[in-house]
Design a protein around this motif. Structure first.
Motif, PDB file in Angstrom:
ATOM      1  N   PHE A   1      44.913  38.957  33.615  1.00 25.97           N
ATOM      2  CA  PHE A   1      45.032  38.268  34.903  1.00 25.97           C
ATOM      3  C   PHE A   1      46.162  37.241  34.893  1.00 25.97           C
ATOM      4  CE2 PHE A   1      43.671  34.473  37.401  1.00 25.97           C
ATOM      5  CZ  PHE A   1      43.825  35.012  38.671  1.00 25.97           C
ATOM      6  N   PHE A   2      46.358  36.572  33.776  1.00 24.54           N
ATOM      7  CA  PHE A   2      47.367  35.519  33.709  1.00 24.54           C
ATOM      8  C   PHE A   2      48.793  36.073  33.657  1.00 24.54           C
ATOM      9  CE2 PHE A   2      43.500  33.486  32.013  1.00 24.54           C
ATOM     10  CZ  PHE A   2      43.383  32.473  32.945  1.00 24.54           C
ATOM     11  N   HIS A   3      48.921  37.378  33.504  1.00 29.17           N
ATOM     12  CA  HIS A   3      50.239  38.018  33.543  1.00 29.17           C
ATOM     13  C   HIS A   3      50.535  38.624  34.912  1.00 29.17           C
ATOM     14  CE1 HIS A   3      50.087  38.631  28.870  1.00 29.17           C
ATOM     15  NE2 HIS A   3      50.267  37.365  29.232  1.00 29.17           N
ATOM     16  N   PHE A   4      49.615  38.471  35.836  1.00 32.37           N
ATOM     17  CA  PHE A   4      49.820  38.945  37.207  1.00 32.37           C
ATOM     18  C   PHE A   4      50.540  37.844  37.966  1.00 32.37           C
ATOM     19  CE2 PHE A   4      48.390  39.696  41.606  1.00 32.37           C
ATOM     20  CZ  PHE A   4      48.660  41.049  41.739  1.00 32.37           C
ATOM     21  N   HIS A   5      51.700  38.175  38.534  1.00 29.92           N
ATOM     22  CA  HIS A   5      52.574  37.145  39.083  1.00 29.92           C
ATOM     23  C   HIS A   5      52.603  37.160  40.607  1.00 29.92           C
ATOM     24  CE1 HIS A   5      53.880  36.121  35.087  1.00 29.92           C
ATOM     25  NE2 HIS A   5      54.237  37.377  34.853  1.00 29.92           N
ATOM     26  N   ILE A   6      53.113  36.085  41.148  1.00 32.56           N
ATOM     27  CA  ILE A   6      53.086  35.883  42.590  1.00 32.56           C
ATOM     28  C   ILE A   6      53.857  36.972  43.341  1.00 32.56           C
ATOM     29  CG2 ILE A   6      55.090  34.341  42.568  1.00 32.56           C
ATOM     30  CD1 ILE A   6      53.602  32.718  44.781  1.00 32.56           C
ATOM     31  N   ASP A   7      54.921  37.503  42.734  1.00 25.58           N
ATOM     32  CA  ASP A   7      55.665  38.545  43.430  1.00 25.58           C
ATOM     33  C   ASP A   7      54.878  39.844  43.540  1.00 25.58           C
ATOM     34  OD1 ASP A   7      55.836  38.867  40.688  1.00 25.58           O
ATOM     35  OD2 ASP A   7      57.822  39.799  40.755  1.00 25.58           O
ATOM     36  N   GLN A   8      53.845  39.998  42.709  1.00 22.39           N
ATOM     37  CA  GLN A   8      52.979  41.169  42.790  1.00 22.39           C
ATOM     38  C   GLN A   8      51.819  40.931  43.759  1.00 22.39           C
ATOM     39  OE1 GLN A   8      52.252  40.942  38.560  1.00 22.39           O
ATOM     40  NE2 GLN A   8      53.372  42.836  38.195  1.00 22.39           N
ATOM     41  N   ALA A   9      51.674  39.697  44.230  1.00 16.29           N
ATOM     42  CA  ALA A   9      50.538  39.324  45.071  1.00 16.29           C
ATOM     43  C   ALA A   9      50.948  39.088  46.508  1.00 16.29           C
ATOM     44  CB  ALA A   9      49.878  38.061  44.507  1.00 16.29           C
ATOM     45  N   ALA A  10      52.082  39.664  46.904  1.00 16.22           N
ATOM     46  CA  ALA A  10      52.646  39.354  48.216  1.00 16.22           C
ATOM     47  C   ALA A  10      51.702  39.678  49.367  1.00 16.22           C
ATOM     48  CB  ALA A  10      53.970  40.097  48.395  1.00 16.22           C
ATOM     49  N   GLU A  11      50.864  40.690  49.208  1.00 15.83           N
ATOM     50  CA  GLU A  11      49.995  41.113  50.298  1.00 15.83           C
ATOM     51  C   GLU A  11      48.609  40.479  50.242  1.00 15.83           C
ATOM     52  OE1 GLU A  11      49.888  45.337  50.106  1.00 15.83           O
ATOM     53  OE2 GLU A  11      51.999  45.584  50.626  1.00 15.83           O
ATOM     54  N   ILE A  12      48.331  39.690  49.211  1.00 13.46           N
ATOM     55  CA  ILE A  12      47.004  39.098  49.044  1.00 13.46           C
ATOM     56  C   ILE A  12      46.762  38.059  50.130  1.00 13.46           C
ATOM     57  CG2 ILE A  12      45.541  37.679  47.546  1.00 13.46           C
ATOM     58  CD1 ILE A  12      45.913  40.533  46.547  1.00 13.46           C
ATOM     59  N   GLY A  13      45.593  38.143  50.794  1.00 18.76           N
ATOM     60  CA  GLY A  13      45.258  37.176  51.825  1.00 18.76           C
ATOM     61  C   GLY A  13      43.870  36.593  51.686  1.00 18.76           C
ATOM     62  N   ALA A  14      43.116  37.048  50.663  1.00 19.07           N
ATOM     63  CA  ALA A  14      41.756  36.554  50.424  1.00 19.07           C
ATOM     64  C   ALA A  14      41.408  36.856  48.971  1.00 19.07           C
ATOM     65  CB  ALA A  14      40.762  37.213  51.372  1.00 19.07           C
ATOM     66  N   PHE A  15      40.300  36.287  48.505  1.00 22.50           N
ATOM     67  CA  PHE A  15      39.918  36.521  47.115  1.00 22.50           C
ATOM     68  C   PHE A  15      38.401  36.428  46.977  1.00 22.50           C
ATOM     69  CE2 PHE A  15      41.035  32.125  47.810  1.00 22.50           C
ATOM     70  CZ  PHE A  15      40.009  31.406  47.232  1.00 22.50           C
ATOM     71  N   TYR A  16      37.913  37.012  45.886  1.00 20.78           N
ATOM     72  CA  TYR A  16      36.477  37.032  45.628  1.00 20.78           C
ATOM     73  C   TYR A  16      36.259  36.929  44.125  1.00 20.78           C
ATOM     74  CZ  TYR A  16      31.715  38.882  45.121  1.00 20.78           C
ATOM     75  OH  TYR A  16      30.392  39.056  44.792  1.00 20.78           O
ATOM     76  N   ASP A  17      35.469  35.948  43.703  1.00 21.61           N
ATOM     77  CA  ASP A  17      35.166  35.724  42.293  1.00 21.61           C
ATOM     78  C   ASP A  17      33.663  35.678  42.123  1.00 21.61           C
ATOM     79  OD1 ASP A  17      34.495  34.640  39.817  1.00 21.61           O
ATOM     80  OD2 ASP A  17      36.071  33.130  39.836  1.00 21.61           O
ATOM     81  N   ARG A  18      33.126  36.743  41.544  1.00 21.86           N
ATOM     82  CA  ARG A  18      31.698  36.734  41.275  1.00 21.86           C
ATOM     83  C   ARG A  18      31.410  36.383  39.814  1.00 21.86           C
ATOM     84  NH1 ARG A  18      28.022  40.602  38.247  1.00 21.86           N
ATOM     85  NH2 ARG A  18      26.392  39.046  38.014  1.00 21.86           N
ATOM     86  N   ALA A  19      32.255  36.804  38.887  1.00 20.79           N
ATOM     87  CA  ALA A  19      31.947  36.554  37.479  1.00 20.79           C
ATOM     88  C   ALA A  19      33.204  36.313  36.661  1.00 20.79           C
ATOM     89  CB  ALA A  19      31.160  37.729  36.892  1.00 20.79           C
ATOM     90  N   ALA A  20      34.256  35.796  37.297  1.00 18.56           N
ATOM     91  CA  ALA A  20      35.494  35.523  36.568  1.00 18.56           C
ATOM     92  C   ALA A  20      35.473  34.121  35.961  1.00 18.56           C
ATOM     93  CB  ALA A  20      36.696  35.697  37.486  1.00 18.56           C
ATOM     94  N   LEU A  21      35.290  33.115  36.803  1.00 17.44           N
ATOM     95  CA  LEU A  21      35.293  31.728  36.308  1.00 17.44           C
ATOM     96  C   LEU A  21      34.267  31.537  35.199  1.00 17.44           C
ATOM     97  CD1 LEU A  21      36.391  28.785  36.781  1.00 17.44           C
ATOM     98  CD2 LEU A  21      34.371  28.450  38.234  1.00 17.44           C
ATOM     99  N   ILE A  22      33.072  32.069  35.389  1.00 10.50           N
ATOM    100  CA  ILE A  22      31.996  31.844  34.423  1.00 10.50           C
ATOM    101  C   ILE A  22      32.143  32.686  33.162  1.00 10.50           C
ATOM    102  CG2 ILE A  22      30.351  31.107  36.183  1.00 10.50           C
ATOM    103  CD1 ILE A  22      29.114  33.906  36.067  1.00 10.50           C
TER     104      ILE A  22
END
Length: 212
Positions: free
Chosen positions: A105-126
């Motif tokens: 995930f930390f290698h995914f960069h902003i130029d690859q996220a151009a179309e992202i407009g929302a997000f969902y985290d069910r079990a990432a942070l924890i």
């Protein structure tokens, strides 16, 4: 950390996986007001059926997952043709309107996220140890534009009940990690889970603009 999760999938130690979409997603996602057609980022996605639910509700989904086995199981257990390609250092597997990017995930960069407009985290942070959670919150902020909405499902665990993962993340820590870049709203706390005492906490997040 990465090898540990790959080994968990290889050994079938995936008690965190649910056989149905998460009730909190069904209950609270509509209240976020995310427009149909908005692409949803799902970090550390595993083979979560939450992604299929989002896809069925008119949201293209971009999931990021380190374990190749999780991605293979997701497409094997779901309907639809599968396409595969490589993009930006990630192996991408697509089925219907869900695309799964295999990598860190930390290698995914902003130029690859151009179309992202929302997000969902069910079990990432924890799933992340304390030293990594600040980095996660900052990177998520980098990948999401101002106004992007998200749903975060965190977890508290009784004192003395091991360490994790899943890790205990207090309400104070959620606010500390995310409030610099997001408007953070507590939504709901679940009942203690029978046998473990784990309690889920539900949060809505909205990415702040530069002057907010």
């Amino acid at each position: 950390m990465g090898n540990e999760w790959i080994e968990r999938w290889r050994d079938g130690r995936i008690g965190f996986h649910r056989d149905l979409a998460h009730p909190a997603l069904l209950k609270h996602w509509p209240s976020l007001g995310v427009r149909p057609g908005t692409k949803v980022l799902v970090p550390l996605c595993g083979k979560s059926l939450d992604m299929r639910w989002l896809g069925q509700h008119d949201h293209p989904v971009l999931g990021i997952e380190l374990a190749p086995l999780a991605i293979e199981q997701f497409v094997e257990e779901g309907p639809g043709m599968v396409s595969r390609y490589r993009q930006g250092g990630f192996d991408v597997t697509r089925q219907a309107n869900v695309e799964l990017w295999c990598g860190d995930f930390f290698h995914f960069h902003i130029d690859q996220a151009a179309e992202i407009g929302a997000f969902y985290d069910r079990a990432a942070l924890i799933a992340l140890p304390p030293a990594t959670r600040q980095r996660y919150a900052f990177h998520l902020a980098q990948l999401t534009p101002p106004g992007a909405c998200g749903l975060l499902i965190s977890l508290t665990r009784p004192e003395g009940l091991g360490v994790g993962p899943p890790y205990h993340v207090s309400a104070e820590e959620v606010r500390e990690r995310f409030e610099p870049n997001f408007r953070v709203t507590f939504v709901e706390q679940g009942e203690p889970e029978e046998g473990s005492g784990f309690r889920e906490t539900i949060w809505s997040l909205v990415r702040r603009g530069p002057r907010q």
